[in-house]
Write an enzyme that holds these catalytic residues in place. Structure first.
Site, PDB file in Angstrom:
ATOM      1  N   HIS A  57       0.846  -1.195   0.000  1.00  0.00           N
ATOM      2  CA  HIS A  57       0.000   0.000   0.000  1.00  0.00           C
ATOM      3  C   HIS A  57       0.881   1.245   0.000  1.00  0.00           C
ATOM      4  CE1 HIS A  57      -3.346  -2.597   0.832  1.00  0.00           C
ATOM      5  NE2 HIS A  57      -2.892  -2.934   2.019  1.00  0.00           N
ATOM      6  N   HIS A 132       3.364  -7.343   1.743  1.00  0.00           N
ATOM      7  CA  HIS A 132       2.665  -8.284   2.608  1.00  0.00           C
ATOM      8  C   HIS A 132       1.749  -9.204   1.820  1.00  0.00           C
ATOM      9  CE1 HIS A 132      -0.063  -4.844   2.197  1.00  0.00           C
ATOM     10  NE2 HIS A 132      -1.056  -5.691   2.420  1.00  0.00           N
ATOM     11  N   ARG A 152      -0.309  -4.639  -6.636  1.00  0.00           N
ATOM     12  CA  ARG A 152       0.133  -6.022  -6.640  1.00  0.00           C
ATOM     13  C   ARG A 152       1.491  -6.178  -7.328  1.00  0.00           C
ATOM     14  NH1 ARG A 152      -5.610  -6.694  -7.401  1.00  0.00           N
ATOM     15  NH2 ARG A 152      -5.390  -6.393  -9.645  1.00  0.00           N
TER      16      ARG A 152
END
Length: 268
Positions: A57, A132, A152
């Protein structure tokens, strides 16, 4: 006090239950009306049946640049996990953008990742910029800034678009902490958490945000487990209540509760 209607969101790897959201793609109209606008946090439960894409993010700066959005600092509270469950939690070393790009292109990204075993009751802080993922067979509570932006790096050949260059530009290698058991109390620039255990009766009140910069400082009370009543309303596992700043609440029963207080910079 309000118990907003949750929104179920199907995912390619499982499903999510958005229990506090005023995002346009998961809007709880009752929550938005109750707080009088947008809420600065997104709270969801995650049921993972398969692995999440390797992702990252952006922080506030990059999210504003790329998306006109908030960043994605968040945490995970492991509600349940199958034996042998693990997560990807950052990188296992310091890599240049070129090295990460080559690892993605060669299909060797896994060699750069830090894998950590987790079990029920574990707490993971995920500052924006942390690579993550998780495997299937676990249920998580996620508390994060009010943004659903993710880039991604790798998606197990599921056919969805990856955003490798943006993801690499957002990665921060120095943000990872150790996985711990739930700390009882936790604070970061965007939210504060407080565990509350109730064996019979408990009375408390919602906090007021320490900063006037916040447009909304309504507290959230999430039932991790247990049953009984909160302000006379029946409550059980997974329920969430919204409390006005300073509002008192009375709990009767056996509960493990999590009080969530927004904090930090004003959201967009």
């Amino acid at each position: 006090m309000l118990r907003p209607n949750p929104i179920e969101v199907e995912k390619i790897w499982g499903k999510e239950n958005w229990v506090a959201s005023t995002l346009p793609n998961g809007l709880q109209e009752d929550l938005k009306a109750y707080v009088g606008g947008d809420y600065p946090l997104l709270v969801k439960t995650i049921q993972a049946e398969e692995a999440l894409a390797m992702q990252v993010h952006p922080d506030d700066e990059k999210a504003g640049l790329y998306e006109q959005s908030l960043g994605g600092t968040k945490c995970w509270y492991v509600l349940s996990a199958d034996e042998g469950s693990r997560i990807v939690y950052g990188l296992n070393g310091v890599y240049t953008a070129s090295e990460l790009r080559m690892a993605v292109e060669a299909g060797n990204l896994a060699d750069c990742l830090r894998y950590v075993d987790v079990s029920a009751g574990d707490f993971i802080y995920l500052p924006a910029g942390t690579v993550h993922s998780f495997v299937g067979g676990m249920r998580l509570l996620e508390i994060r800034q009010a943004s659903d932006v993710a880039y991604r790096l790798f998606d197990y050949e599921r056919g969805r678009e990856c955003y490798v260059e943006r993801a690499i530009s957002c990665i921060k290698s120095d943000m990872v902490r150790n996985v711990t058991k739930a700390p009882g109390a936790f604070s970061c620039p965007y939210f504060t958490l407080e565990d509350i255990s109730v064996e019979d009766e408990y009375s408390g009140s919602a906090d007021k945000a320490p900063s006037k910069r916040l447009p909304c400082d309504y507290n959230l009370l999430y039932v991790i487990e247990g049953s009984g009543t909160i302000n006379g309303e029946s409550a059980g596992d997974g329920d969430l209540f919204v409390l006005e700043p300073g509002e008192s609440f009375d709990v009767s029963g056996e509960f493990h509760l999590l009080k969530i207080i927004p904090a930090g910079p004003k959201h967009r």
